[in-house]
Design a protein around this motif. Structure first.
Motif, PDB file in Angstrom:
ATOM      1  N   ILE A   1       0.855  -1.193   0.000  1.00  0.00           N
ATOM      2  CA  ILE A   1       0.000   0.000   0.000  1.00  0.00           C
ATOM      3  C   ILE A   1       0.884   1.233   0.000  1.00  0.00           C
ATOM      4  N   SER A   2       0.831   1.975  -1.097  1.00  0.00           N
ATOM      5  CA  SER A   2       1.710   3.117  -1.292  1.00  0.00           C
ATOM      6  C   SER A   2       0.982   4.390  -0.889  1.00  0.00           C
ATOM      7  N   VAL A   3       1.149   4.781   0.365  1.00  0.00           N
ATOM      8  CA  VAL A   3       0.440   5.958   0.871  1.00  0.00           C
ATOM      9  C   VAL A   3       1.365   7.176   0.906  1.00  0.00           C
ATOM     10  N   ALA A   4       2.663   6.940   0.821  1.00  0.00           N
ATOM     11  CA  ALA A   4       3.635   8.031   0.950  1.00  0.00           C
ATOM     12  C   ALA A   4       3.451   9.099  -0.126  1.00  0.00           C
ATOM     13  N   ALA A   5       3.730  10.337   0.249  1.00  0.00           N
ATOM     14  CA  ALA A   5       3.800  11.446  -0.706  1.00  0.00           C
ATOM     15  C   ALA A   5       5.259  11.553  -1.139  1.00  0.00           C
ATOM     16  N   VAL A   6       5.612  10.724  -2.118  1.00  0.00           N
ATOM     17  CA  VAL A   6       6.998  10.661  -2.589  1.00  0.00           C
ATOM     18  C   VAL A   6       7.280  11.910  -3.433  1.00  0.00           C
ATOM     19  N   ALA A   7       8.394  12.570  -3.159  1.00  0.00           N
ATOM     20  CA  ALA A   7       8.752  13.738  -3.979  1.00  0.00           C
ATOM     21  C   ALA A   7       8.991  13.265  -5.411  1.00  0.00           C
ATOM     22  N   ASP A   8       8.358  13.931  -6.363  1.00  0.00           N
ATOM     23  CA  ASP A   8       8.511  13.513  -7.764  1.00  0.00           C
ATOM     24  C   ASP A   8       9.925  13.779  -8.266  1.00  0.00           C
ATOM     25  N   TRP A   9      10.545  14.844  -7.747  1.00  0.00           N
ATOM     26  CA  TRP A   9      11.882  15.219  -8.217  1.00  0.00           C
ATOM     27  C   TRP A   9      12.838  15.407  -7.044  1.00  0.00           C
TER      28      TRP A   9
ATOM     29  N   ALA B   1      -7.974   6.622 -14.268  1.00  0.00           N
ATOM     30  CA  ALA B   1      -6.850   6.783 -15.200  1.00  0.00           C
ATOM     31  C   ALA B   1      -5.536   6.434 -14.504  1.00  0.00           C
ATOM     32  N   LYS B   2      -5.395   6.867 -13.245  1.00  0.00           N
ATOM     33  CA  LYS B   2      -4.164   6.576 -12.498  1.00  0.00           C
ATOM     34  C   LYS B   2      -4.013   5.082 -12.241  1.00  0.00           C
ATOM     35  N   ARG B   3      -5.097   4.397 -11.979  1.00  0.00           N
ATOM     36  CA  ARG B   3      -5.041   2.954 -11.736  1.00  0.00           C
ATOM     37  C   ARG B   3      -4.469   2.236 -12.965  1.00  0.00           C
TER      38      ARG B   3
ATOM     39  N   ARG C   1      -2.657   3.672 -15.400  1.00  0.00           N
ATOM     40  CA  ARG C   1      -1.304   4.158 -15.686  1.00  0.00           C
ATOM     41  C   ARG C   1      -0.275   3.482 -14.796  1.00  0.00           C
ATOM     42  N   LYS C   2      -0.608   3.341 -13.519  1.00  0.00           N
ATOM     43  CA  LYS C   2       0.340   2.745 -12.557  1.00  0.00           C
ATOM     44  C   LYS C   2       0.286   1.220 -12.588  1.00  0.00           C
ATOM     45  N   GLU C   3      -0.740   0.670 -13.220  1.00  0.00           N
ATOM     46  CA  GLU C   3      -0.951  -0.779 -13.261  1.00  0.00           C
ATOM     47  C   GLU C   3      -1.045  -1.391 -11.873  1.00  0.00           C
TER      48      GLU C   3
ATOM     49  N   ASN D   1      12.572  11.251  -9.542  1.00  0.00           N
ATOM     50  CA  ASN D   1      12.734  10.165  -8.572  1.00  0.00           C
ATOM     51  C   ASN D   1      12.108   8.891  -9.125  1.00  0.00           C
ATOM     52  N   PRO D   2      12.507   7.726  -8.583  1.00  0.00           N
ATOM     53  CA  PRO D   2      11.833   6.489  -8.982  1.00  0.00           C
ATOM     54  C   PRO D   2      10.361   6.535  -8.582  1.00  0.00           C
ATOM     55  N   ASP D   3       9.493   5.966  -9.399  1.00  0.00           N
ATOM     56  CA  ASP D   3       8.082   5.814  -9.030  1.00  0.00           C
ATOM     57  C   ASP D   3       7.950   4.454  -8.343  1.00  0.00           C
ATOM     58  N   ILE D   4       7.823   4.484  -7.022  1.00  0.00           N
ATOM     59  CA  ILE D   4       7.866   3.258  -6.218  1.00  0.00           C
ATOM     60  C   ILE D   4       6.643   2.391  -6.509  1.00  0.00           C
ATOM     61  N   LEU D   5       5.477   3.024  -6.538  1.00  0.00           N
ATOM     62  CA  LEU D   5       4.235   2.283  -6.804  1.00  0.00           C
ATOM     63  C   LEU D   5       4.306   1.587  -8.164  1.00  0.00           C
ATOM     64  N   LYS D   6       4.738   2.327  -9.177  1.00  0.00           N
ATOM     65  CA  LYS D   6       4.810   1.763 -10.526  1.00  0.00           C
ATOM     66  C   LYS D   6       5.821   0.616 -10.586  1.00  0.00           C
TER      67      LYS D   6
ATOM     68  N   ILE E   1      -1.792  -1.415  -4.005  1.00  0.00           N
ATOM     69  CA  ILE E   1      -2.761  -0.323  -3.824  1.00  0.00           C
ATOM     70  C   ILE E   1      -2.046   1.023  -3.814  1.00  0.00           C
ATOM     71  N   GLY E   2      -2.530   1.944  -4.648  1.00  0.00           N
ATOM     72  CA  GLY E   2      -1.982   3.292  -4.676  1.00  0.00           C
ATOM     73  C   GLY E   2      -2.969   4.303  -4.141  1.00  0.00           C
ATOM     74  N   PHE E   3      -2.485   5.473  -3.817  1.00  0.00           N
ATOM     75  CA  PHE E   3      -3.327   6.577  -3.390  1.00  0.00           C
ATOM     76  C   PHE E   3      -3.278   7.677  -4.439  1.00  0.00           C
ATOM     77  N   ALA E   4      -4.359   8.415  -4.542  1.00  0.00           N
ATOM     78  CA  ALA E   4      -4.401   9.535  -5.484  1.00  0.00           C
ATOM     79  C   ALA E   4      -5.049  10.719  -4.804  1.00  0.00           C
TER      80      ALA E   4
HETATM   81  O1  C5P Z   1       1.535  10.022  -9.760  1.00  0.00           O
HETATM   82  P1  C5P Z   1       1.083  10.384  -8.389  1.00  0.00           P
HETATM   83  O2  C5P Z   1       2.179  10.941  -7.519  1.00  0.00           O
HETATM   84  O3  C5P Z   1      -0.146  11.231  -8.352  1.00  0.00           O
HETATM   85  O4  C5P Z   1       0.637   8.981  -7.761  1.00  0.00           O
HETATM   86  C1  C5P Z   1       0.359   8.844  -6.396  1.00  0.00           C
HETATM   87  C2  C5P Z   1       0.615   7.433  -5.972  1.00  0.00           C
HETATM   88  O5  C5P Z   1       1.889   7.001  -6.457  1.00  0.00           O
HETATM   89  C3  C5P Z   1       0.685   7.270  -4.477  1.00  0.00           C
HETATM   90  O6  C5P Z   1       0.244   5.955  -4.151  1.00  0.00           O
HETATM   91  C4  C5P Z   1       2.177   7.449  -4.189  1.00  0.00           C
HETATM   92  O7  C5P Z   1       2.548   6.803  -2.979  1.00  0.00           O
HETATM   93  C5  C5P Z   1       2.798   6.773  -5.387  1.00  0.00           C
HETATM   94  N1  C5P Z   1       4.113   7.321  -5.811  1.00  0.00           N
HETATM   95  C6  C5P Z   1       5.271   6.550  -5.664  1.00  0.00           C
HETATM   96  N2  C5P Z   1       6.482   7.041  -6.088  1.00  0.00           N
HETATM   97  C7  C5P Z   1       6.562   8.256  -6.662  1.00  0.00           C
HETATM   98  C8  C5P Z   1       5.410   9.054  -6.813  1.00  0.00           C
HETATM   99  C9  C5P Z   1       4.192   8.560  -6.367  1.00  0.00           C
HETATM  100  O8  C5P Z   1       5.179   5.432  -5.142  1.00  0.00           O
HETATM  101  N3  C5P Z   1       7.753   8.712  -7.069  1.00  0.00           N
END
Ligand code: C5P
Length: 221
Positions: free
Chosen positions: A91-99, A160-162, A164-166, A126-131, A145-148
């Motif tokens: 379950i990816s709840v973190a607000a991961v910094a995109d950059w 759409a996010k579901r 895209r992230k598969e 940054n790496p997209d952990i959920l993806k 499970i991802g959060f949006a």
């Molecule tokens: O693309 P966006 O950031 O809107 O997607 C949100 C989801 O993707 C959340 O579940 C967040 O934890 C995850 N995420 C991630 N790694 C990132 C960016 C977002 O796991 N670099």
């Protein structure tokens, strides 16, 4: 007698913000409090799951019975997730910094040394952990499970996010109100073929709703 439907199941959760260093004293981050992710970790542990919680810097105590791993950057979070796998649910709840800053200066950047005005800040992705977890070919968790966080067209964007992230499920948050950092949440669960909207609940109650759905999906009850 306490029923523990998730006994024997492993759950891996990310929560909180990440912190991306600019130099030894400065960083980029966001306002995530970690409250929703910590509440989900607690709710899954209450159902008997073996829970690992990978958290960015937050001001929250570790829920009872949860194995907490503290990290700072998105790359550290990615590494900690890989080390903690396999798991039945991620379950990816973190607000991961995109950059993140392309480079971290080894010494403090000094204002009086900047002869050409403010220093440029170069960012890289940054790496997209959920993806990354969704795309695993071997050992992918049964349920990802991802959060949006959305302010408008919540369900459409979540669908759409579901795709895209598969991931299997997306929990959409309507953050147009006081959700960020607050104690309540309005969640909509989007799966391949269902959409469930829960009323405004405190984050613990919302977490228990989601934990019950996870339990149903993994164990049938
Ligand atoms: O693309 P966006 O950031 O809107 O997607 C949100 C989801 O993707 C959340 O579940 C967040 O934890 C995850 N995420 C991630 N790694 C990132 C960016 C977002 O796991 N670099």
């Amino acid at each position: 007698k306490k029923v523990l439907p998730l006994k024997g199941k492993k759950a891996l959760i990310t929560a909180g913000p990440t912190r991306e260093p600019i130099d030894p004293v400065r960083y980029l981050s966001n306002h995530s409090s970690g409250k929703q992710g910590f509440a989900i970790a607690a709710a899954l542990a209450e159902l008997g799951a073996e829970v690992t919680l990978i958290s960015g810097p937050v001001h929250l105590p570790c829920p009872i019975g949860v194995n907490r791993i503290d990290i700072e950057t998105a790359e550290e979070m990615m590494g900690a997730v890989q080390d903690a796998l396999p798991s039945d649910v991620f379950i990816s709840v973190a607000a991961v910094a995109d950059w993140r800053p392309a480079e971290c200066a080894s010494l403090k950047v000094k204002k009086d040394k900047q002869t050409d005005g403010p220093p440029p800040l170069m960012l890289i992705e940054n790496p997209d952990i959920l993806k990354t977890v969704s795309h695993m070919e071997q050992g992918r968790p049964e349920l990802v499970i991802g959060f949006a966080a959305e302010t408008n067209d919540v369900v459409e964007n979540a669908r759409a996010k579901r795709l895209r992230k598969e991931c299997d499920w997306i929990v959409a948050n309507d953050v147009s109100g006081d959700v960020m950092g607050g104690d309540h949440n309005v969640m909509i669960l989007v799966t391949a073929d269902t959409e469930t909207e829960w009323p405004r609940l405190d984050k613990q109650a919302a977490a228990r709703k989601l934990a019950a759905k996870i339990s149903e999906a993994l164990t049938g009850h």
